[in-house]
Each structure stands twice: as structure tokens, then as C-alpha cells.
Design a protein around this motif. Structure first.
Motif, PDB file in Angstrom:
ATOM      1  N   GLU A   1      -4.634   0.582  10.693  1.00  0.00           N
ATOM      2  CA  GLU A   1      -4.491  -0.869  10.785  1.00  0.00           C
ATOM      3  C   GLU A   1      -5.708  -1.519  11.447  1.00  0.00           C
TER       4      GLU A   1
ATOM      5  N   LEU B   1      -8.277  -3.158   9.233  1.00  0.00           N
ATOM      6  CA  LEU B   1      -8.051  -4.527   8.772  1.00  0.00           C
ATOM      7  C   LEU B   1      -8.499  -5.524   9.835  1.00  0.00           C
TER       8      LEU B   1
ATOM      9  N   ARG C   1     -11.258  -8.487   9.475  1.00  0.00           N
ATOM     10  CA  ARG C   1     -11.008  -9.904   9.772  1.00  0.00           C
ATOM     11  C   ARG C   1     -12.054 -10.441  10.736  1.00  0.00           C
TER      12      ARG C   1
ATOM     13  N   ARG D   1      -0.231 -18.263   5.475  1.00  0.00           N
ATOM     14  CA  ARG D   1       0.865 -17.432   4.969  1.00  0.00           C
ATOM     15  C   ARG D   1       2.019 -18.319   4.473  1.00  0.00           C
TER      16      ARG D   1
ATOM     17  N   TYR E   1      -4.482  -9.420  20.086  1.00  0.00           N
ATOM     18  CA  TYR E   1      -5.006  -8.442  19.132  1.00  0.00           C
ATOM     19  C   TYR E   1      -6.419  -8.003  19.470  1.00  0.00           C
TER      20      TYR E   1
ATOM     21  N   GLU F   1      -4.585 -11.006   0.837  1.00  0.00           N
ATOM     22  CA  GLU F   1      -3.725  -9.820   0.920  1.00  0.00           C
ATOM     23  C   GLU F   1      -2.268 -10.236   1.016  1.00  0.00           C
TER      24      GLU F   1
HETATM   25  C1  LIG Z   1      -1.463  -4.124   9.767  1.00  0.00           C
HETATM   26  C2  LIG Z   1      -1.557  -5.096  10.880  1.00  0.00           C
HETATM   27  C3  LIG Z   1      -2.898  -4.978  11.552  1.00  0.00           C
HETATM   28  C4  LIG Z   1      -1.304  -6.519  10.424  1.00  0.00           C
HETATM   29  C5  LIG Z   1      -1.282  -7.450  11.619  1.00  0.00           C
HETATM   30  O1  LIG Z   1      -0.574  -7.211  12.599  1.00  0.00           O
HETATM   31  O2  LIG Z   1      -1.943  -8.461  11.522  1.00  0.00           O
HETATM   32  C6  LIG Z   1      -0.063  -6.759   9.650  1.00  0.00           C
HETATM   33  O3  LIG Z   1       1.080  -6.641  10.398  1.00  0.00           O
HETATM   34  C7  LIG Z   1      -0.131  -8.119   9.027  1.00  0.00           C
HETATM   35  O4  LIG Z   1       0.777  -8.909   9.232  1.00  0.00           O
HETATM   36  O5  LIG Z   1      -1.087  -8.384   8.299  1.00  0.00           O
END
Ligand SMILES: CC(C)[C@H](C(=O)O)[C@@H](O)C(=O)O
Ligand SMILES: NC(=O)c1ccc[n+]([C@@H]2O[C@H](COP(=O)([O-])OP(=O)(O)OC[C@H]3O[C@@H](n4cnc5c(N)ncnc54)[C@H](O)[C@@H]3O)[C@@H](O)[C@H]2O)c1
Length: 748
Positions: free
Chosen positions: A92, A95, A99, A109, A145, A296
Motif C-alpha cells: 500500500e 500508492l 500520490r 470520490r 498518512y 483508481e
Molecule cells: C491502500 C491504501 C493506501 C488506500 C488509502 O488508505 O488511502 C486505500 O485504502 C484507499 O482508500 O485508496
């Protein structure tokens, strides 16, 4: 033509269902590309997440990060899975790095019930959830994060840091999203005077939450006066989203990284599945020109369903739409994808295809396909066709070489896609395909190849369909008025030869029924007739009845003419006994039952069964016969429309009577018809095949039985429809039954 504009996309399918859903999304992108010769979507595919750990030891390599920076957009699948539990770094984190590297700080979203008929997928009551539509705007590059992390065996912490500027730049995006949503609502009604942003934080507990609230309020006051700002604590926001999701309609929910992650998964609870929720992570304000982004699904790699074809590809496909809208400014194409998704998901009674994967209560699989390349064009054909709609699929260039069908002179291929209505589900398609295949294999009659078919609705199209080769030439009907007598003879001669072939192929003595394909083999099936009660009429006139209870299908194919007539009569008796409009005919039921016994008696059955059994086309008029008018010999290029064909006693099909069917009953047409019948007889005599005419003549006994059956069927067909009831007298029936077969009601 100038060179197409190239848009570079880095495709990162990721782990588990990621590659499955990405494959479907890329097909959609292919279709968009074909519709825009001025654009080229150049794709570079690479690894991210667990698969990258397996290959490179890290969830994302520097090379991939550089490629992402260098691309116009990143299309991302999903990452992670139990096999990498405990891996450091985690899949994870790949990703998150991506970002951060792209500075994709604004994560849009949407939460939307795409079509009203999907409310049932939501666990929330339909009246609360129907029409829900809002967008969570999640801060994507800060907060807990990305703050400093300390991880010891018994203690760990994540620094939850935000700067004013991070909150402010997201506020501009949230406001822009709220404006877009507000502008998309038709005026009046419950439209709020201003666009609305709900800001969700934990200002009651977290210092970063208090900064979030202050910074948001300040920038709205200073720079965004046209948008109304409402504050809500993130925990109660979660509760309100579930309790009354529509109160957030057409607004943006402006929130930080952690809360945004959670609130956007609550959106999945609202829709009933994460499988339909896309996202865009943008490095700028949408609408200010194209901005780079990562596109995504909201959902993860769904390891519980991966590899089984169960994943819903919609979230990934809608992510492509978001990419076209925000990074490439292709609004029309984005909207077309969204409309196509709606059409696929929507219920059939609302004009949709109701193709849904398991998460939406359906049975469709992630990848449903005809196994053919994507056509270069699809054109609906305007034809009068009660049973189906027709589309022309055209393939050009390389894809055309892969189609197992006749090619035109320029190498292109055109196919007829016939999408069936629900008239006689399954059996009609099965029968037509079975018959066409049999005719191609066993006769020289030209029949179009069946390229693909499906006799159920659980397929990529959501309807029964046949995909047929397009044959050359034109229908004789179109050119009939231009034909000389000599030309007509050129057409009748091969038709006689074709009929002779049908008459000379032996069927098991007495078989009456259709054909069907079973595991690639052609086997006898139930008889199919156009005159049967079919689904739309049954729904209208016969509550509680079915195709099977009203039609002589059960038990078919039948072992002869009498058995088939008996099955038909039993259905008619059942209809008379049950339908209110047939009540006045109930007194004849005992008499009809005795008639059934009589035709099955030793005295009559073998005589009635004594006929030649042939495969009959049943609708062989000139509209269904194609010929090549460019060739002076007028060769027949195809015989079409085998929908209701089947094996029957030859006496039940006299094609000669249909040769001049132009729908007109005027004197001139009748004379022409008689002339064609004579021509047919002449050609039969010249070729020494007058047997063709003998075969179709019923004996008087057979004719009597058929007249009686026809008469009773007429009663059963018209009365429930409320037609011509007065014309159907008991006397007529009585005469038919009692008189014609030498049988009277006093016999027992
Ligand atoms: C996979 C992970 C890093 C990601 C996040 O927490 O942002 C996922 O949960 C999301 O919602 O895209
Ligand atoms: N952006 C991402 O790549 C991303 C996002 C969230 C989770 N993850 C990772 O995915 C892995 C699995 O996480 P999870 O199980 O908590 O969440 P998940 O989103 O993968 O799955 C949650 C539930 O939703 C279902 N689901 C998800 N996508 C679906 C689809 N397209 N069609 C039908 N059903 C679908 C799953 O079967 C599962 O029951 C974890 O490693 C997690 O870290 C990745």
C-alpha cells in the motif's frame, strides 16, 4: 490529416482483482480511441504494489515514479493482499508514494446511486437512499498518512500534521467540485441557492482538526464567498451519511486524509458495494485546465474474490471516465462512458441491460465478451421486426481478419447482430441456430454463418442474440417488380432444387419438433411456432400462465403428427378450462377430449401419421430470399430467417403458396401468385420432381384433423384478446370436430 494528439497513460493494474478490472477498463478506452482518430492513448503498463515487491523488492520503483511524472495521467487498479502481510515496506505504501510524488493532493470520490433500480443493492431503505449523489473530497498527501512515524514493539505513533496551505488548496478544489455539482442540477425544486461544501473534521479533539476548521473558514470567507460552508464533526458526519445520505446531495464533503478514507468507504456502504465507486486524485483544481491525476477505484484488491471473475469492473471503468474528464478535458467521451455504464446496469423495464455482477445481486462476470475484436462501427438498422432489433457491426483492417465470416472486397466484415425480444425465451434462438447449422452442414442451401449466439440473457449483451454473417445481394422482394419471366424462372429453379434437398433428407419417421444445439451437436428440440402464445401476450392476457403451460412444448419433440396435434389440443383444452373469456366454450371440453381419444385410436392414428416428415423453413417468401442482381443469372445468395423452422409433416408446409407474398390481395397480385404456382409446377415437371407437390398434399383425414385443430386454436387465440368473439360459433367447431373426421359426439 495531421498526426493524432498523443496522450500518455501509465497503466498500473496492481494486485489481485486489479488486473482483471483493468483489462475491462482498457477495452472501454479502446472504444473511445476508435471514435477519436485525432487522439491516441499511448499506454505504458508497469508494476506497483505486491507484484512490484515480488519482482523488485519495493512496492514502487523509481523508474515507475519517473514514468508517472512523465505521463499525462496514471490509471491505477488496486494493490495489496494477504500474501504481503508483514512486508516492509507494504504494498500500500507504493500508492502513497505515488500520490506524494505526483502531488495528487485532492482525491475526488463520488458517491452515487447510478440508476434508481440499483437502490435494492443498498442496505439503506430505498426511500432514503434513492437519488443520492455527492462527492467526498479527501486530502490525499498529508495528515496522519504522511506525518513522521515511530514504530516500536510496544509503542507507535503517526504525526497528524496539516499546514494551512494544504487545507487551503484542498478548499479550492472542494469549492470547485461543489460548484460543478450545483451547476449540474436542473434549476428549481430543492436546489439550494448556493453550492454547498460540508467540512468534516475533529476540531473538538484534534489540534490538526482545529487548524483544519480555522483554515477552511478563513479561505471560504476570504476567497470563496459564492459557496456555502457547513462544518460537521467527522464522526457524526459518518452517522448522518448513513442515516440520511441525500442531505449531502450535490455538495462536496471536504475532509482530511484519514477521515476521507473512512467516509469514502461509507459511500460503498450507501451504494451497497465498493465495486461502482471510482476516484480521481488530482494535482490541481478541476476545471482550471487539465490537471495530472491518478485514477483508481475506491476499493482495494478484493483478494476474497480475485481470480474468480467476480469483480465488478464498473469502478475502474468510471475511473477512466474521470481521467478523460479531468486530465484530458474530454467531457463528451467521459459522459458517454457514464451513460453506457448506466445502460448496462439499469433494469430492462427502464431500457437498460441489467448486466450486474454479484456485488449488485446479478450473475454477470467481470469479463463478459463475445470473444471478438471491438467493431469499428455499430449501426442500428431500422427494420420492421416484431421479434428483435438489428445492428450492423462493421470490422475493418486487422480486426476483420479475426472474424470467421465472409469478407467484403475491401477486406472488411459486416455482421448482423440480432438482439431478440422475450417472446419465446431460449427455445427460439436455440432452434434457429440449430436449424441454420444443420442446413449449412447437410444441404447446399446458402445460409449465413452463425458467428456467435446466446440463448439466454446472461451474457455481454444482456439479451438473447445471434450474430450472423452478412450475406451479399439483395432480397428478391426488393427487385421483384423489375424481374422478367425469364428472371423469375432463374429464381424458381434453384428454389425447387433446395426444396428437393429438404424433402430428401430423412428424419426419424414421425418426428415433429425443432432442432437445438447441445454441446456442439444438433439434437431434436421442442416445436416452435409463430402462432404460439408468447411472453408479452401471456403477461397481458394470461396471469399465472407460462409459455410452457399454453403451448405444446412439453414432451416435444413429438413422435408424429397425431402426438403433436394431441399436445396442441390438450393445451387448448387447458386454456378453455382456465381463461374467463373462454368460459362459454367449456361445455365442449368433454367432446374435445373424446376427439383426442379418437385421433389416437388404432383406427386413425397410423393413417394420420402417415406423411413425409421434412425440415420446413415455414416462412419462405421472397423477402427472405437473397439474390445477386449484378449477376445476370440471378444466383440465390442466401435463404434467411429460419426462426420458426422445424421438422413437420410435409403436408403442414406448402412453400409454393408463399412465393409471391407481397402482402397484397388485389387481383393483379393474386394473378401473379397463380402464375408463380404454375411456374413452380412446370419446373417440378421438367425436373421430374412432381413428388414435391405430392408430398405436401394432405389426405382428407389429415385435413379434417388439421381443420379442427386450427379452429380450436383460433378460438383460444382470439377470445382472451377480446377479438372477434362473436364470429366464433360453437356450431363451426362442432361441425369441424364431428363432421370432418367422420367422428361424432355420440361416439365414445
Ligand atoms: C491502500 C491504501 C493506501 C488506500 C488509502 O488508505 O488511502 C486505500 O485504502 C484507499 O482508500 O485508496
Ligand atoms: N487503492 C487501493 O489499491 C486499495 C484500496 C483499499 C484497500 N486496498 C488493499 O486491498 C486489500 C484488501 O482490502 P479490503 O478487503 O479491506 O478492501 P477491498 O476494497 O479490497 O474489499 C472490501 C470488500 O469489497 C469487495 N469488493 C471490492 N472491490 C470489489 C469489486 N470491484 N467488485 C466486487 N466486490 C468488490 C471485496 O470482495 C470485499 O468483500 C488490502 O491489502 C488493502 O490494503 C487497496
Amino acid at each position: 490529416m495531421s498526426a493524432p494528439k498523443t496522450l500518455r497513460i501509465l497503466v498500473l493494474p496492481g494486485d489481485h482483482v486489479g488486473p482483471e478490472i483493468m483489462a475491462e477498463a482498457l477495452k472501454v478506452l479502446d472504444v473511445v480511441e476508435q471514435s477519436r482518430p485525432d487522439l491516441r492513448f499511448q499506454r505504458d503498463t508497469d508494476l506497483v504494489g505486491g507484484c512490484s515487491i515480488d519482482k523488485h523488492g519495493v512496492p514502487v520503483t523509481d523508474v515507475v515514479l519517473e514514468k508517472a511524472l512523465d505521463s499525462d495521467a496514471v490509471l491505477f487498479g488496486s494493490i495489496g493482499g494477504p500474501e504481503w502481510a508483514g512486508a516492509q515496506p507494504t504494498p500500500e505504501s507504493g500508492l502513497l508514494e505515488l500520490r506524494r510524488k505526483l502531488n495528487a493532493f485532492a482525491n475526488l470520490r463520488p458517491c452515487e446511486i447510478l440508476v434508481p433500480s440499483l437502490v435494492g443493492a443498498s442496505p439503506i431503505r430505498p426511500e432514503l437512499v434513492a437519488g443520492t449523489k455527492f462527492i467526498v473530497v479527501r486530502e490525499n498527501c498529508g495528515g496522519a498518512y504522511f506525518g513522521e512515524k515511530r514504530e516500536e514493539t510496544d509503542q507507535a505513533s503517526d504525526l497528524w500534521v496539516y499546514s494551512r496551505s494544504e487545507v487551503e488548496r484542498l478548499a479550492q478544489v472542494s469549492a470547485a467540485v461543489a460548484r460543478m455539482l450545483h451547476a449540474s442540477i436542473a434549476g428549481g425544486g430543492d436546489k439550494s441557492p448556493k453550492p454547498v461544501v460540508w467540512s468534516a473534521d475533529k476540531a473538538n479533539v484534534l489540534a490538526s482538526g482545529r487548524l483544519w476548521r480555522r483554515a477552511t473558514s478563513d479561505i471560504f470567507q476570504r476567497e470563496i464567498p459564492d459557496v456555502e460552508l457547513r462544518h460537521q464533526l467527522a464522526d457524526s458526519m459518518a452517522m448522518l451519511m448513513v442515516k440520511n445520505p441525500r442531505q449531502f446531495n450535490h455538495s462536496a464533503i471536504h475532509t482530511d486524509n484519514t477521515f476521507g478514507d473512512i467516509l469514502s468507504d461509507i459511500s460503498g456502504g450507501i451504494t451497497g458495494t465498493l465495486g461502482v465507486l471510482p476516484s480521481a486524485s488530482l494535482a490541481g483544481v478541476p476545471g482550471d485546465g487539465s490537471c495530472k491525476g491518478i485514477y483508481e477505484p475506491v476499493h482495494g484488491s478484493a483478494p476474497d474474490i480475485s481470480g474468480k471473475g467476480l469483480a465488478n469492473p464498473v469502478a475502474q471503468i468510471l475511473s477512466v471516465a474521470m481521467m478523460l474528464r479531468y486530465s484530458f478535458l474530454l467531457e463528451e467521451e467521459a459522459a458517454a462512458i457514464e451513460q453506457a455504464v448506466i445502460k448496462v446496469l439499469d433494469s430492462k423495464d427502464n431500457g437498460g441491460l441489467a448486466i450486474r455482477t454479484g456485488d449488485l445481486g446479478g450473475k454477470a462476470r467481470c469479463s463478459e465478451q463475445l470473444g471478438l475484436p471491438i467493431p469499428s462501427s455499430i449501426e442500428p438498422l431500422k427494420v420492421f421486426a416484431a421479434y428483435h432489433s438489428i445492428y450492423l457491426l462493421r470490422y475493418e483492417g486487422e480486426p476483420a481478419t479475426k472474424i470467421p465470416a465472409r469478407k467484403d472486397a475491401d477486406g472488411s466484415v459486416t455482421l448482423f447482430l440480432r438482439v431478440s425480444g422475450r417472446h419465446l425465451p431460449r427455445i427460439k434462438t436455440e432452434n434457429e441456430v440449430g436449424v441454420m447449422t444443420w442446413v449449412r452442414q447437410n444441404t447446399s442451401i446458402p445460409v449465413p454463418a452463425v458467428v456467435r449466439f446466446s440463448a439466454d440473457t446472461d451474457n455481454a449483451i444482456g439479451h438473447e442474440f445471434t450474430l450472423l454473417e452478412r450475406v451479399p445481394g439483395t432480397s428478391v422482394h426488393n427487385i421483384y417488380d423489375t424481374l422478367s419471366d425469364d428472371d423469375k424462372r432463374k429464381l424458381v429453379e434453384p428454389l425447387v432444387a433446395f426444396l428437393l434437398e429438404l424433402h430428401s433428407k430423412p428424419w426419424p419417421r414421425g418426428l415433429v419438433g425443432g432442432l437445438k444445439m447441445e454441446d456442439g451437436a444438433i439434437t431434436p428440440g421442442p416445436p416452435i411456432e409463430e402462432t404460439f402464445w408468447q411472453v408479452p401476450d401471456i403477461e397481458k392476457y394470461w396471469p399465472g400462465a407460462s409459455v410452457e403451460s399454453l403451448n405444446p412444448l412439453l414432451g416435444g419433440p413429438f413422435d408424429g403428427y397425431t402426438s403433436y396435434s394431441t399436445a396442441a389440443l390438450r393445451c387448448y383444452i387447458h386454456a378453455i378450462e382456465t381463461h374467463p373469456s373462454l368460459e362459454r366454450f367449456r361445455t365442449m371440453v368433454p367432446q374435445l377430449s373424446r376427439f383426442v381419444v379418437a385421433i389416437n385410436s388404432e383406427q386413425y392414428k397410423s393413417k394420420l401419421d402417415n406423411a413425409k416428415y421434412i425440415l420446413a423453413h415455414k416462412d419462405l417468401h421472397f423477402g427472405n430470399i437473397m439474390c445477386d442482381p449484378a449477376d445476370p443469372n440471378l444466383p440465390i445468395t442466401a435463404v434467411l430467417d429460419w426462426e420458426f423452422s422445424g421438422v413437420v409433416p410435409a403436408t403442414r408446409w406448402n412453400p409454393v403458396r408463399a412465393f409471391l407474398w407481397n402482402g397484397k390481395r388485389d387481383t393483379q397480385s393474386k394473378e401473379e401468385h397463380t402464375k408463380m404456382e404454375r411456374l413452380f409446377e412446370t419446373v417440378c415437371a421438367e425436373k421430374g420432381v412432381l413428388s414435391l407437390l405430392e408430398d405436401v398434399k394432405p389426405t382428407s383425414l389429415q385435413e379434417s384433423m388439421q381443420t379442427a385443430v386450427n379452429h380450436i386454436r383460433a378460438i383460444v387465440e382470439v377470445c382472451p384478446r377480446g377479438q372477434a368473439q362473436d364470429k366464433i360459433g360453437y356450431t363451426g367447431l362442432s361441425d369441424s370436430v364431428q363432421g370432418k373426421i367422420g367422428y361424432s359426439s355420440s361416439n365414445s
